[in-house]
Motif scaffolding. Structure first.
Motif, PDB file in Angstrom:
ATOM      1  N   ALA A  76      43.297  49.764  42.687  1.00  0.00           N
ATOM      2  CA  ALA A  76      42.042  50.325  43.190  1.00  0.00           C
ATOM      3  C   ALA A  76      40.903  50.030  42.218  1.00  0.00           C
ATOM      4  N   LEU A  77      41.188  50.172  40.918  1.00  0.00           N
ATOM      5  CA  LEU A  77      40.165  49.875  39.910  1.00  0.00           C
ATOM      6  C   LEU A  77      39.748  48.401  39.960  1.00  0.00           C
ATOM      7  N   ALA A  78      40.707  47.520  40.242  1.00  0.00           N
ATOM      8  CA  ALA A  78      40.392  46.096  40.330  1.00  0.00           C
ATOM      9  C   ALA A  78      39.428  45.836  41.475  1.00  0.00           C
ATOM     10  N   TYR A  79      39.657  46.491  42.603  1.00  0.00           N
ATOM     11  CA  TYR A  79      38.756  46.343  43.751  1.00  0.00           C
ATOM     12  C   TYR A  79      37.358  46.838  43.399  1.00  0.00           C
ATOM     13  N   ILE A  80      37.301  48.020  42.804  1.00  0.00           N
ATOM     14  CA  ILE A  80      36.009  48.613  42.465  1.00  0.00           C
ATOM     15  C   ILE A  80      35.267  47.763  41.447  1.00  0.00           C
ATOM     16  N   ALA A  81      35.971  47.358  40.385  1.00  0.00           N
ATOM     17  CA  ALA A  81      35.342  46.549  39.349  1.00  0.00           C
ATOM     18  C   ALA A  81      34.906  45.193  39.893  1.00  0.00           C
ATOM     19  N   GLY A  82      35.723  44.609  40.760  1.00  0.00           N
ATOM     20  CA  GLY A  82      35.385  43.323  41.342  1.00  0.00           C
ATOM     21  C   GLY A  82      34.110  43.388  42.171  1.00  0.00           C
ATOM     22  N   VAL A  83      33.972  44.460  42.952  1.00  0.00           N
ATOM     23  CA  VAL A  83      32.773  44.634  43.777  1.00  0.00           C
ATOM     24  C   VAL A  83      31.546  44.882  42.903  1.00  0.00           C
ATOM     25  N   LEU A  84      31.683  45.728  41.893  1.00  0.00           N
ATOM     26  CA  LEU A  84      30.537  46.048  41.029  1.00  0.00           C
ATOM     27  C   LEU A  84      30.079  44.832  40.231  1.00  0.00           C
ATOM     28  N   LEU A  85      31.031  44.087  39.663  1.00  0.00           N
ATOM     29  CA  LEU A  85      30.677  42.889  38.913  1.00  0.00           C
ATOM     30  C   LEU A  85      30.074  41.823  39.835  1.00  0.00           C
ATOM     31  N   GLY A  86      30.654  41.694  41.029  1.00  0.00           N
ATOM     32  CA  GLY A  86      30.124  40.743  41.982  1.00  0.00           C
ATOM     33  C   GLY A  86      28.707  41.095  42.403  1.00  0.00           C
ATOM     34  N   TYR A  87      28.453  42.387  42.588  1.00  0.00           N
ATOM     35  CA  TYR A  87      27.115  42.850  42.959  1.00  0.00           C
ATOM     36  C   TYR A  87      26.121  42.595  41.830  1.00  0.00           C
ATOM     37  N   TRP A  88      26.526  42.893  40.591  1.00  0.00           N
ATOM     38  CA  TRP A  88      25.668  42.639  39.432  1.00  0.00           C
ATOM     39  C   TRP A  88      25.310  41.159  39.334  1.00  0.00           C
ATOM     40  N   TYR A  89      26.299  40.303  39.528  1.00  0.00           N
ATOM     41  CA  TYR A  89      26.049  38.860  39.433  1.00  0.00           C
ATOM     42  C   TYR A  89      25.197  38.377  40.601  1.00  0.00           C
TER      43      TYR A  89
ATOM     44  N   SER B 109      29.940  35.044  43.892  1.00  0.00           N
ATOM     45  CA  SER B 109      30.214  36.374  43.341  1.00  0.00           C
ATOM     46  C   SER B 109      31.660  36.818  43.511  1.00  0.00           C
ATOM     47  N   ILE B 110      32.423  36.137  44.363  1.00  0.00           N
ATOM     48  CA  ILE B 110      33.763  36.636  44.668  1.00  0.00           C
ATOM     49  C   ILE B 110      34.833  36.359  43.606  1.00  0.00           C
TER      50      ILE B 110
END
Length: 287
Positions: free
Chosen positions: A35-48, A142-143
């Motif tokens: 779950a943390l991987a999904y959340i972190a992936g989305v947040l980092l992707g959004y930042w980028y 971003s993905i």
């Protein structure tokens, strides 16, 4: 005989790593690494993504990026889950329909998640009259964050292990049901789908004019991911019953073929779609 035993490589046992699926426990609530991987992936992707759209000629404004995070997350979750149900274990889930909603037990298809995200992008671009392909180009850049972190989470969970092998870096995954050393294919995928894919798209976006050729970036992403997944199926243990389909491929390879063909078409025809664009109206600077 003693010499043969002494020279046999000592393979790492996954259980000796002391990894746990649970990152944090608070009473009855378990926060899992997946779950943390999904959340972190989305947040980092959004930042980028915000960094990308702050450059001249962006096909979207900040408000569109904000909407994308919400709808793309829905696409990943529902598309990924339905893809796994339909592509990999339809008989089981049709016999046990309530288990479809047990997302915490795992079972997500990346191909289904991609379809879900594409539907989300289509909805956003159609509603706002934006370029679908140029929008996809920026999302594709971003993905890799989510892909790489997701594969690392697969490794931490001790799932989606590779086929038996005798390479020196092989790992024994007792969860596989045998003590055979196997390829740590999750780490291979994290490197190719995360690091390599990000590096190539980073270079194309920042060092070339690729973002002005609609479809080139997302087509390249499809080719890199497709080629990586197709080839890694040779060392990745496929789902039971889906190793050798009647046409000689695994399910993972079969689902990747359309991605490869579409990616190849987009790359070949991208030059013809080159456009001169103006930034989308609206605030798009990074806060």
């Amino acid at each position: 005989m003693l010499q043969t035993i002494a020279s046999a490589p000592a393979y790492l046992n996954f259980d000796d790593l002391g990894l746990s699926r649970v990152a944090l426990s608070i009473g009855p609530f378990d926060l899992r690494w997946y779950a943390l991987a999904y959340i972190a992936g989305v947040l980092l992707g959004y930042w980028y993504l915000l960094k990308l759209i702050d450059q001249p000629g962006a096909p979207m404004a900040r408000r569109h990026a904000d909407d994308t995070v919400f709808y793309a997350m829905l696409g990943i979750i529902f598309g990924g889950r339905l893809g796994y149900v339909l592509f990999y274990r339809p008989e089981y889930y049709f016999d046990n329909p309530l288990t479809i909603f047990k997302l915490w037990d795992g079972g997500m298809s990346l191909h289904g998640g991609v379809l879900g995200v594409l539907l989300a992008i289509y909805f956003i671009t159609r509603r706002n009259q934006l370029s679908f392909l140029r929008f996809c180009d920026y999302i594709a850049c971003s993905i890799p964050f989510g892909l790489g972190l997701g594969r690392l989470a697969n490794f931490v969970n001790g799932e989606l292990w590779g086929r038996p092998t005798d390479v020196p870096w092989a790992i024994i995954f007792p969860q596989s049901g045998t003590m055979d050393p196997r390829h740590p294919s999750q780490l291979y995928e994290a490197g190719l789908e995360g690091i390599v894919l990000f590096a190539v798209l980073w270079f194309m976006f920042w060092k070339t004019q690729a973002r002005y050729k609609p479809g080139l970036l997302v087509g390249t992403a499809a080719l890199i991911y497709g080629a990586s997944r197709f080839s890694l199926e040779l060392v990745r243990q496929p789902d039971a019953g889906l190793e050798h389909l009647s046409w000689g491929l695994t399910m993972g390879q079969t689902l990747t073929i359309p991605m490869l063909l579409i990616g190849l078409y987009l790359v070949i025809t991208a030059k013809k779609r080159r456009v001169r664009v103006e930034p989308v109206a609206g605030p798009s600077s990074v806060a």
